[in-house]
Design a protein around this motif. Structure first.
Motif, PDB file in Angstrom:
ATOM      1  N   ARG A 138       0.917  -1.318  -0.054  1.00 13.23           N
ATOM      2  CA  ARG A 138       0.096  -0.024  -0.147  1.00 13.23           C
ATOM      3  C   ARG A 138       0.750   1.437   0.086  1.00 13.23           C
ATOM      4  NH1 ARG A 138      -5.094   0.838   0.600  1.00 13.23           N
ATOM      5  NH2 ARG A 138      -5.385  -1.225   0.552  1.00 13.23           N
ATOM      6  N   ARG A 150       2.120   2.314  -3.406  1.00 12.14           N
ATOM      7  CA  ARG A 150       1.320   2.780  -4.398  1.00 12.14           C
ATOM      8  C   ARG A 150       1.040   4.376  -4.906  1.00 12.14           C
ATOM      9  NH1 ARG A 150      -3.844  -1.212  -2.898  1.00 12.14           N
ATOM     10  NH2 ARG A 150      -2.734  -3.157  -2.949  1.00 12.14           N
ATOM     11  N   SER A 183     -10.817   6.329  -8.638  1.00 12.23           N
ATOM     12  CA  SER A 183     -10.161   5.382  -9.487  1.00 12.23           C
ATOM     13  C   SER A 183     -10.928   3.974  -9.558  1.00 12.23           C
ATOM     14  CB  SER A 183      -8.590   4.815  -9.192  1.00 12.23           C
ATOM     15  OG  SER A 183      -8.743   3.979  -8.286  1.00 12.23           O
ATOM     16  N   ASP A 184     -10.826   3.223 -10.329  1.00 10.37           N
ATOM     17  CA  ASP A 184     -11.620   2.012 -10.579  1.00 10.37           C
ATOM     18  C   ASP A 184     -11.150   0.946  -9.429  1.00 10.37           C
ATOM     19  OD1 ASP A 184     -12.493   2.822 -13.071  1.00 10.37           O
ATOM     20  OD2 ASP A 184     -11.046   1.934 -14.198  1.00 10.37           O
ATOM     21  N   ASP A 185     -10.153   1.234  -8.867  1.00 12.22           N
ATOM     22  CA  ASP A 185      -9.615   0.269  -7.801  1.00 12.22           C
ATOM     23  C   ASP A 185     -10.515   0.652  -6.485  1.00 12.22           C
ATOM     24  OD1 ASP A 185      -8.050  -0.987  -9.443  1.00 12.22           O
ATOM     25  OD2 ASP A 185      -6.383   0.122  -9.139  1.00 12.22           O
ATOM     26  N   ASN A 186     -11.142   1.907  -6.342  1.00  9.27           N
ATOM     27  CA  ASN A 186     -11.647   2.017  -4.972  1.00  9.27           C
ATOM     28  C   ASN A 186     -13.268   2.648  -5.268  1.00  9.27           C
ATOM     29  OD1 ASN A 186     -11.934   5.234  -5.542  1.00  9.27           O
ATOM     30  ND2 ASN A 186      -9.678   5.174  -5.261  1.00  9.27           N
ATOM     31  N   ASP A 212      -0.024   5.386  -8.414  1.00 10.07           N
ATOM     32  CA  ASP A 212       0.480   4.506  -9.248  1.00 10.07           C
ATOM     33  C   ASP A 212       1.785   5.095 -10.032  1.00 10.07           C
ATOM     34  OD1 ASP A 212       0.327   2.321 -10.882  1.00 10.07           O
ATOM     35  OD2 ASP A 212      -0.570   3.228 -12.474  1.00 10.07           O
TER      36      ASP A 212
END
Length: 347
Positions: free
Chosen positions: A30, A33, A302-305, A42
């Motif tokens: 984590r 990132r 984002s698409d990840d959260n 990222d």
């Protein structure tokens, strides 16, 4: 950009040929990132022998830093920088080992940002090149934020002093990592997180026509929950819950349940709250009472959260706060509004 082959040493059985597998595992942690220097999400670059993952903008500064130091003021072998792409360059086993030994961005910043003076703040993802360059040079080249015991007194140290400094840096990383591994049963906390569960919006139906929702928050071994709101798909809690934040923290796990009297409570959605942007911003600024109201950070959608929109982190009346709007996951509908406040131990 020149591409490099992995010819530094013979390959060892049982290891990936380029070390990319081990490097990827480290990058997925984590704290790695986001960029170690500006917090941009990222990062795809690394200063290999410093041991940090960085973004493209900070990568440019690191490259110029290596050139500048090698020509004008060779502080230490640490600053003979090896700036590599995580995805494009081939990595030697030695370079991957060095990154793993440091332990990632949090461990490196615990050394290189140990003492950031008042009035100095980290750059953000959108900071100018001048601001970014000034901070990075102060951090690595001028050693202004190091622990006093690690600083080099002379501007042009001897080779023996360079080696001594390098060993002291590595020893600091090792002692930091080893101290985190021993005494597993003891948990050291760095502060408190106040979570205000504000309200739910269009929550899922789990009874005949409505639901009796409540919210559960988990961090490590801690679990806290709100009161139950009867027969309401748009409940207003405005309820404050407290969580202690350990040194080794992960995301806050959030779940919404429908309370049932005669059967198990039904799940009404879940989400994760990444608290690292909040803590990173708060620790970078130190005492928030020294500053006026201002934005100091951001958690990006984002698409990840589960964010519905970017979540800004602000100093408001001397306190570090963050408003969050979440779309609940693994459920047909439902949103949740929260407010976070960071409270360091000295408060």
């Amino acid at each position: 950009m020149s591409m490099r082959n992995n010819n530094n040493r013979p390959l060892e059985l049982g290891k990936p040929s380029s070390g990319k597998g081990r490097l990827k595992d480290l990058l997925l942690q984590r704290d790695n990132r986001i960029c170690a220097d500006c917090g941009a999400p990222d990062p795809k670059w690394a200063s290999a022998n410093i041991g940090v993952f960085i973004c493209l903008k900070c990568c440019g500064v690191h490259r110029s830093l290596g050139t500048h130091v090698s020509k004008e003021a060779p502080f230490t072998i640490v600053f003979h920088l090896q700036v590599l792409s995580v995805t494009l360059d081939d990595w030697s086993d030695d370079e991957v080992d060095a990154m793993i030994e440091v332990g990632g961005n949090s461990s490196a910043n615990a050394i290189y940002e140990a003492f950031i003076p008042e009035g100095v703040s980290k750059p953000g993802p959108d900071s100018s090149h001048e601001i970014r360059s000034k901070f990075i040079r102060s951090k690595y080249e001028l050693q202004e934020f190091l622990k006093p015991s690690l600083r080099i007194a002379s501007g042009k140290p001897s080779a023996s002093l360079q080696s001594s400094f390098s060993r002291k840096i590595i020893d600091s990383f090792r002692s930091t990592n080893s101290s985190q591994k021993k005494d597993v049963g003891m948990v050291e906390f760095i502060g408190l997180l106040k979570v205000k569960v504000v309200k739910g919006i269009n929550l899922a139906i789990r009874d005949m026509m409505s639901s009796d929702p409540y919210v559960v928050l988990r961090l490590g071994q801690q679990t806290v929950q709100t009161t139950i709101v009867k027969s309401n798909l748009n409940p207003v809690w405005n309820e404050e819950l407290m969580l202690s934040v350990p040194q080794e923290y992960g995301p806050v796990k959030l779940e919404v349940f429908d309370h049932d009297t005669f059967s198990a409570d039904d799940i009404m959605g879940e989400a994760e709250i990444d608290i690292q942007p909040l803590l990173t911003s708060a620790l970078a600024f130190g005492d928030p009472e020294m500053f006026g109201n201002m934005q100091i950070g951001k958690w990006l959608k984002s698409d990840d959260n589960a964010l519905l929109e970017d979540s800004t982190i602000n100093i408001i009346d001397g306190k570090v706060k963050q408003k969050i709007s979440l779309k609940l996951q693994n459920v047909e509908s439902g949103e949740l509004e929260l407010e976070l406040e960071w409270m360091p131990l000295d408060q």
